[in-house]
Design a protein around this motif. Sequence first.
Motif, PDB file in Angstrom:
ATOM      1  N   ALA A   1      38.764  48.570  72.361  1.00 43.46           N
ATOM      2  CA  ALA A   1      39.738  48.190  73.449  1.00 43.46           C
ATOM      3  C   ALA A   1      38.755  47.340  74.637  1.00 43.46           C
ATOM      4  CB  ALA A   1      40.199  49.791  74.087  1.00 43.46           C
ATOM      5  N   VAL A   2      37.549  47.741  74.690  1.00 40.07           N
ATOM      6  CA  VAL A   2      37.011  46.784  75.725  1.00 40.07           C
ATOM      7  C   VAL A   2      37.118  45.347  75.651  1.00 40.07           C
ATOM      8  CG1 VAL A   2      34.512  46.038  76.294  1.00 40.07           C
ATOM      9  CG2 VAL A   2      34.824  48.352  75.657  1.00 40.07           C
ATOM     10  N   LEU A   3      37.369  44.933  74.276  1.00 44.46           N
ATOM     11  CA  LEU A   3      37.728  43.483  74.109  1.00 44.46           C
ATOM     12  C   LEU A   3      39.002  43.084  75.036  1.00 44.46           C
ATOM     13  CD1 LEU A   3      37.245  40.641  72.742  1.00 44.46           C
ATOM     14  CD2 LEU A   3      38.582  41.339  71.012  1.00 44.46           C
ATOM     15  N   PHE A   4      39.980  44.154  74.659  1.00 45.42           N
ATOM     16  CA  PHE A   4      41.459  43.678  75.369  1.00 45.42           C
ATOM     17  C   PHE A   4      41.182  43.959  76.627  1.00 45.42           C
ATOM     18  CE2 PHE A   4      42.211  44.270  70.652  1.00 45.42           C
ATOM     19  CZ  PHE A   4      42.950  43.221  70.475  1.00 45.42           C
ATOM     20  N   PHE A   5      40.440  45.020  77.244  1.00 44.89           N
ATOM     21  CA  PHE A   5      40.245  45.261  78.623  1.00 44.89           C
ATOM     22  C   PHE A   5      39.873  43.840  79.588  1.00 44.89           C
ATOM     23  CE2 PHE A   5      37.616  46.696  82.179  1.00 44.89           C
ATOM     24  CZ  PHE A   5      38.653  47.351  82.917  1.00 44.89           C
ATOM     25  N   ILE A   6      38.625  43.505  78.874  1.00 48.64           N
ATOM     26  CA  ILE A   6      37.983  42.270  79.225  1.00 48.64           C
ATOM     27  C   ILE A   6      39.012  40.924  79.385  1.00 48.64           C
ATOM     28  CG2 ILE A   6      36.237  40.517  78.845  1.00 48.64           C
ATOM     29  CD1 ILE A   6      34.452  42.640  77.822  1.00 48.64           C
ATOM     30  N   LEU A   7      39.725  40.939  78.411  1.00 43.91           N
ATOM     31  CA  LEU A   7      40.688  39.653  78.330  1.00 43.91           C
ATOM     32  C   LEU A   7      41.998  40.193  79.330  1.00 43.91           C
ATOM     33  CD1 LEU A   7      41.112  37.087  76.748  1.00 43.91           C
ATOM     34  CD2 LEU A   7      42.495  38.492  74.898  1.00 43.91           C
ATOM     35  N   GLY A   8      42.403  41.214  79.326  1.00 42.20           N
ATOM     36  CA  GLY A   8      43.436  41.740  80.276  1.00 42.20           C
ATOM     37  C   GLY A   8      42.829  41.491  81.732  1.00 42.20           C
ATOM     38  N   CYS A   9      41.662  41.910  81.979  1.00 43.77           N
ATOM     39  CA  CYS A   9      41.104  41.695  83.608  1.00 43.77           C
ATOM     40  C   CYS A   9      41.179  40.113  83.914  1.00 43.77           C
ATOM     41  CB  CYS A   9      39.861  42.233  83.458  1.00 43.77           C
ATOM     42  SG  CYS A   9      39.467  43.987  84.079  1.00 43.77           S
ATOM     43  N   LEU A  10      40.610  39.507  82.951  1.00 40.19           N
ATOM     44  CA  LEU A  10      40.427  38.034  83.279  1.00 40.19           C
ATOM     45  C   LEU A  10      41.972  37.586  83.520  1.00 40.19           C
ATOM     46  CD1 LEU A  10      37.590  37.234  80.910  1.00 40.19           C
ATOM     47  CD2 LEU A  10      37.431  36.883  83.352  1.00 40.19           C
ATOM     48  N   VAL A  11      42.854  37.749  82.723  1.00 39.80           N
ATOM     49  CA  VAL A  11      44.254  37.217  82.689  1.00 39.80           C
ATOM     50  C   VAL A  11      44.669  37.648  84.289  1.00 39.80           C
ATOM     51  CG1 VAL A  11      46.387  37.157  82.037  1.00 39.80           C
ATOM     52  CG2 VAL A  11      44.664  37.011  80.322  1.00 39.80           C
ATOM     53  N   TYR A  12      44.489  38.872  84.480  1.00 35.13           N
ATOM     54  CA  TYR A  12      45.096  39.512  85.743  1.00 35.13           C
ATOM     55  C   TYR A  12      44.553  38.874  86.845  1.00 35.13           C
ATOM     56  CZ  TYR A  12      46.347  42.654  89.272  1.00 35.13           C
ATOM     57  OH  TYR A  12      46.730  43.792  90.236  1.00 35.13           O
ATOM     58  N   GLN A  13      43.068  38.775  87.070  1.00 33.96           N
ATOM     59  CA  GLN A  13      42.547  38.279  88.065  1.00 33.96           C
ATOM     60  C   GLN A  13      42.511  36.811  88.325  1.00 33.96           C
ATOM     61  OE1 GLN A  13      41.163  40.221  90.427  1.00 33.96           O
ATOM     62  NE2 GLN A  13      40.752  42.203  89.608  1.00 33.96           N
ATOM     63  N   GLY A  14      42.400  36.096  87.045  1.00 34.43           N
ATOM     64  CA  GLY A  14      42.180  34.729  87.042  1.00 34.43           C
ATOM     65  C   GLY A  14      43.282  34.049  86.746  1.00 34.43           C
ATOM     66  N   GLY A  15      44.245  34.605  86.075  1.00 33.65           N
ATOM     67  CA  GLY A  15      45.433  33.713  85.597  1.00 33.65           C
ATOM     68  C   GLY A  15      46.280  33.093  86.732  1.00 33.65           C
TER      69      GLY A  15
END
Lengths: 282, 329
Positions: A28-42
């Motif tokens: 889940a950490v992987l998807f959390f990291i990806l999600g965070c970056l998309v949310y904050q940086g997208g």
Amino acid sequence: MNARLRWRKFLSNFMLTMTGVCAVVSVAVLFFILGCLVYQGGTSINWNFFTKLPVPVGETGGGMANAIVGTGELLILATLFGVPIGFFGAVYLAEFSGSAMAFVVRYAADLLNGVPSIVIGIFAYAVAVHPFGHFSTYAGGFALGLMMIPITLRSTEEFLLAVPRTLREGAMALGASKWKTIVTVIVPAAYRGILTAILLAVARVAGETAPLLFTAFGNTYWSKGLKDATSSLPAVIYSYALSPYDDWHRQAWAAGLVLLVLVLVINIVARGILSRGISVPR
Amino acid sequence: MATTTSPAHGASPLSGSRHFVNRADHGDEIARVITFIFAASVVLITLLLVLSLWQGSALARHKFGFSFFVTQVWDPNAGIFGALPFIYGTLVTAVVSLLIAVPLGIGAAIFLAELAPARVSDTLEFFIDLLAAVPSVIYGVLGIFLIVPLMRSYIEPALKKTLGFIPLFQGPAYGIGFLTAGIVLAVMIIPYIISVSREVLLSVPRDQREAALSLGATRWESTWKVVVPFARTGIMGSIFLALARALGETMAVTMVIGNTPQISASLFASGYSIAAAIANEFNEASSPLHSQALIELGLVLFLLTFILNGIARLLIIATSQRGSGTANA
């Protein structure tokens, strides 16, 4: 069923469930990291991000074109330096070497692989920056290339050795010399594996920051050439994330997203190449 | 490839087989020499790296000798350089990260190797491999923007309230510091522990499990009392490997540890690690002695990871040989 047995069964089920939880949490950490970056940086990723230079604090807009190009240049230089050494070294280990020399080379490669990236940075500084008196893209490529050597070498060797003996003997029986066998039979048979190894090595160094701090350094403008210091995505993320400005934080998130997607895509492509089957029947 | 044009290509059939064999041997010799040069350069580069660290730190090594490792003061202006705060910070963060990562990683590895069907296990392992590929600077970004505020407002106050009687959990909660760095490191090294431990667990012979189950052990008992002890050395190997990674990790730690060269009993306090010190100060070294002291720190880091990697490799090789040895018997 007595109480003791019931307890043992409960413990078994409980502990096994916990191991499942551990596995799920880790993935889940992987998807959390990806999600965070998309949310904050997208939201900060747009056309300008890829085509414009960074702007001074206070101005909005601007992009990271120089960092993206810089990372590309560094990776090309690193590949040009690291892959030939790793590849031909692996050919020597797999095809020509006696056991003593092979041991020494493998040992050196494993040692180099374990060297912390910041120490690679110190070494690259001593060899490629200090004598010339200035930071350069070359030096950054050299540092990253150093890290690619052991990865390319060890996996290429593995894939070369996995080529079946029968292919080798077939070529020899047709009268091909050893090097001709290598060039026309063994390397083509192992090329998927070798390509995977090279791509994984590129992905591994693409996100490295520490070796670039003292070599490629950084640059707020376009690099004036390979002899000049250059910006790179990881270095920009590092300096922007530590800055006190919200604008720059947003840019850091966006750059992080671009870098992560780059690294993950290279990884997935590399593994895809390999999983489509070894190119020779075993 | 430059070597594809063969000298034998142009040879007419009339030139005789003897000639041909000679030339072919000649080609082999050239290929051998060329590849040898590349292989030897790997050894040469590695030697050069060690040599440059050794020579680059000569001044500092002579000036401070062993006291470098026990001096608490790091004062570039006064020319006093002691590595103790950095060594302390590096070790403390590594230990914190292991305390979190080892149970989680081994638990996940047990699930992947023992319970999950092969397809599920391979898919999850694929994601774990991707997780291992996430660049460390990205962990750093998540660290400062997410974990640090979380630690400051929730986790550290909660720890202080419940475990505050232990000196480890006292002092002001800034969010940055040893504990946060350890947590970020833990997330970074978990993939390594999982991957290697899973491999090692998978290499345990099947009959070990079957024997335990046939004696009436539950699934967990067979796993925990038979399979895991069988793979113990290999799992230890994965831990050493992860420890070596944790010690050498630079960017993520630099961004969350606080970068203050001090030794403090509290895990909430900010500190410094060897790698972070090099990253922050190397470019701005104020004197030759300063940069030499930093290179000596690099040498220390190199030696630490060298030893740990060596132990890890021995342990992993020992288990995989033991596994296959029993399987063949």
